[in-house]
Motif scaffolding. Structure first.
Motif, PDB file in Angstrom:
ATOM      1  N   ASP A   1     -12.897 -17.890 -15.649  1.00  0.00           N
ATOM      2  CA  ASP A   1     -11.918 -18.351 -16.639  1.00  0.00           C
ATOM      3  C   ASP A   1     -10.815 -19.089 -15.894  1.00  0.00           C
ATOM      4  O   ASP A   1     -10.214 -18.542 -14.954  1.00  0.00           O
ATOM      5  CB  ASP A   1     -11.310 -17.178 -17.406  1.00  0.00           C
ATOM      6  CG  ASP A   1     -12.351 -16.410 -18.202  1.00  0.00           C
ATOM      7  OD1 ASP A   1     -13.384 -17.003 -18.557  1.00  0.00           O
ATOM      8  OD2 ASP A   1     -12.122 -15.206 -18.469  1.00  0.00           O
ATOM      9  N   THR A   2     -10.548 -20.323 -16.303  1.00  0.00           N
ATOM     10  CA  THR A   2      -9.538 -21.130 -15.626  1.00  0.00           C
ATOM     11  C   THR A   2      -8.561 -21.723 -16.642  1.00  0.00           C
ATOM     12  O   THR A   2      -8.872 -21.855 -17.830  1.00  0.00           O
ATOM     13  CB  THR A   2     -10.168 -22.287 -14.826  1.00  0.00           C
ATOM     14  OG1 THR A   2     -10.854 -23.161 -15.730  1.00  0.00           O
ATOM     15  CG2 THR A   2     -11.164 -21.760 -13.808  1.00  0.00           C
ATOM     16  N   CYS A   3      -7.389 -22.101 -16.151  1.00  0.00           N
ATOM     17  CA  CYS A   3      -6.371 -22.735 -17.008  1.00  0.00           C
ATOM     18  C   CYS A   3      -5.836 -23.994 -16.347  1.00  0.00           C
ATOM     19  O   CYS A   3      -4.628 -24.186 -16.249  1.00  0.00           O
ATOM     20  CB  CYS A   3      -5.237 -21.765 -17.312  1.00  0.00           C
ATOM     21  SG  CYS A   3      -4.417 -21.095 -15.847  1.00  0.00           S
TER      22      CYS A   3
ATOM     23  N   THR B   1      -6.915 -22.345 -21.537  1.00  0.00           N
ATOM     24  CA  THR B   1      -7.814 -21.541 -20.705  1.00  0.00           C
ATOM     25  C   THR B   1      -9.239 -21.759 -21.183  1.00  0.00           C
ATOM     26  O   THR B   1      -9.520 -21.691 -22.384  1.00  0.00           O
ATOM     27  CB  THR B   1      -7.465 -20.051 -20.793  1.00  0.00           C
ATOM     28  OG1 THR B   1      -6.146 -19.846 -20.268  1.00  0.00           O
ATOM     29  CG2 THR B   1      -8.449 -19.214 -19.989  1.00  0.00           C
TER      30      THR B   1
ATOM     31  N   HIS C   1      -4.804 -21.233 -10.837  1.00  0.00           N
ATOM     32  CA  HIS C   1      -5.410 -21.650 -12.104  1.00  0.00           C
ATOM     33  C   HIS C   1      -6.635 -20.827 -12.482  1.00  0.00           C
ATOM     34  O   HIS C   1      -7.206 -21.030 -13.552  1.00  0.00           O
ATOM     35  CB  HIS C   1      -5.774 -23.151 -12.062  1.00  0.00           C
ATOM     36  CG  HIS C   1      -6.937 -23.482 -11.173  1.00  0.00           C
ATOM     37  ND1 HIS C   1      -6.779 -23.981  -9.898  1.00  0.00           N
ATOM     38  CD2 HIS C   1      -8.285 -23.388 -11.367  1.00  0.00           C
ATOM     39  CE1 HIS C   1      -7.970 -24.183  -9.359  1.00  0.00           C
ATOM     40  NE2 HIS C   1      -8.903 -23.837 -10.231  1.00  0.00           N
TER      41      HIS C   1
ATOM     42  N   ASP D   1      -7.991 -17.407 -13.749  1.00  0.00           N
ATOM     43  CA  ASP D   1      -7.544 -16.164 -14.374  1.00  0.00           C
ATOM     44  C   ASP D   1      -8.486 -15.000 -14.082  1.00  0.00           C
ATOM     45  O   ASP D   1      -8.054 -13.865 -13.919  1.00  0.00           O
ATOM     46  CB  ASP D   1      -7.437 -16.347 -15.900  1.00  0.00           C
ATOM     47  CG  ASP D   1      -6.314 -17.300 -16.286  1.00  0.00           C
ATOM     48  OD1 ASP D   1      -5.369 -17.447 -15.485  1.00  0.00           O
ATOM     49  OD2 ASP D   1      -6.387 -17.891 -17.371  1.00  0.00           O
ATOM     50  N   ALA D   2      -9.790 -15.272 -14.077  1.00  0.00           N
ATOM     51  CA  ALA D   2     -10.764 -14.206 -13.865  1.00  0.00           C
ATOM     52  C   ALA D   2     -12.029 -14.794 -13.268  1.00  0.00           C
ATOM     53  O   ALA D   2     -12.375 -15.951 -13.532  1.00  0.00           O
ATOM     54  CB  ALA D   2     -11.082 -13.494 -15.183  1.00  0.00           C
TER      55      ALA D   2
ATOM     56  N   PRO E   1      -9.100 -15.192  -8.353  1.00  0.00           N
ATOM     57  CA  PRO E   1      -8.003 -14.828  -9.268  1.00  0.00           C
ATOM     58  C   PRO E   1      -6.742 -14.357  -8.538  1.00  0.00           C
ATOM     59  O   PRO E   1      -5.633 -14.514  -9.051  1.00  0.00           O
ATOM     60  CB  PRO E   1      -8.617 -13.694 -10.110  1.00  0.00           C
ATOM     61  CG  PRO E   1     -10.071 -14.000 -10.113  1.00  0.00           C
ATOM     62  CD  PRO E   1     -10.358 -14.525  -8.731  1.00  0.00           C
TER      63      PRO E   1
END
Length: 321
Positions: free
Chosen positions: A210-212, A219, A191, A193-194, A186
């Motif tokens: 978590d990705t975007c 996301t 990309h 997020d967590a 992260p």
């Protein structure tokens, strides 16, 4: 007191698929992680065309990863597979068994799984519960095998594999360290997020990420098992929770010597869900568009991560010179 008993079971299932197709799925254990839910990774250690020795990792309850060795004998003429588990010291594991596939016409067959397990070392009070858990596993395997085999005519459309790679002018150790420390992504990879990582056993990671990186900027959340092999410069992974149009997703990060540096490869295998076309954003999408969407999405994530791994490794090398 301990119970030292051998329990036998036999379960069958009728599958609406040719016997040869079903036998092929059983014989090709290396593909199980993509096609069946519980196997995470299968490595073939020895194989002479008939007899093979495998190391298999699987997951129970979404968080407990097990590893064991299995010897198998393949009989394509009779469509049977005999297996024997080497790690018999673990209570309740299957010690021996046989898969049998019997044709019933051209497009149907009966599959029988016979097993014997030793409940050695279990307290007598726990034997009944362990036996219930054991008897549920073959039924689950047969159900999952049936679900995959009965899609045999569409599997080629639903499966795709691809890879992305970069060359790094730097030591493999720095690249591997970047890929291994997924909990730091992260802060390192735009990309991501967590990332929440549990590594109770060294080299076995459970990662919630978590990705975007989707083409439309959504996301998405995923959970994966990652098996890390530093001496072989490999990280094998399987997603347990898959987003959107993806039914199953496995892959591997590998580092290969390449001249004065190293080539870093991210290879992925994906099985799309049956309704993948309807889950892809945009008008008029079909399965071809779904395949392209997933390839773009995952390839973008791989490429960005690979380039950042290269940048960090090469930057560190320049600082040391």
């Amino acid at each position: 007191m301990s119970s030292q008993r051998v329990h036998a079971s036999e379960q069958t299932a009728w599958i609406a698929a040719p016997a040869g197709v079903v036998y092929g799925l059983l014989a090709d254990a290396v593909r199980w992680p993509l096609l069946l839910p519980s196997p995470v990774h299968v490595e073939r250690i020895d194989f002479d065309g008939v007899r093979e020795r495998l190391r298999l990792w699987d997951v129970a309850g979404g968080e407990r990863v097990r590893s064991f060795h299995v010897r198998r004998v393949l009989h394509p003429e009779s469509r049977t597979v005999e297996f024997e588990q080497e790690d018999t010291a673990r209570p309740g594991v299957p010690t021996t068994g046989t898969w049998t596939v019997e044709a019933s016409g051209e497009a149907e067959c009966r599959v029988t799984l016979r097993e014997e397990r030793t409940l050695e070392g279990l307290p007598a009070a726990g034997t009944a519960r362990s036996r219930q858990e054991w008897e549920a596993e073959p039924a689950e395997w047969l159900a999952h095998l049936k679900a995959v085999a009965e899609r045999w005519e569409r599997l080629d459309e639903l499966l795709l594999s691809f890879e992305d790679s970069v060359h790094v002018d730097g030591p493999a150790e720095l690249v591997y360290d970047f890929l291994h420390r997924i909990e730091e992504w992260p802060q390192r990879v735009p990309h991501v997020d967590a990332a929440r990582v549990v590594e109770d056993v060294p080299g076995v990671q459970i990662a919630d990420v978590d990705t975007c990186a989707t083409p439309d900027g959504r996301t998405v959340a995923s959970r994966a098992v990652r098996l890390c092999f530093p001496s072989a410069a490999r990280i094998v992974f399987k997603e347990l929770v898959t987003p959107g149009p993806i039914a199953a997703h496995t892959g591997e990060w590998s580092l290969i010597p390449d001249g004065d540096g190293v080539r870093v490869v991210c290879a992925r295998q994906v099985m799309l869900s049956e309704d993948a076309a309807g889950l892809v954003p945009g008008p008029g999408t079909g399965l071809v568009e779904a395949r392209r969407y997933v390839r773009t999405w995952l390839g973008r994530a791989s490429t960005e991560t690979l380039r950042l791994a290269r940048w960090r490794a090469q930057t560190a090398v320049r600082r040391l010179r």
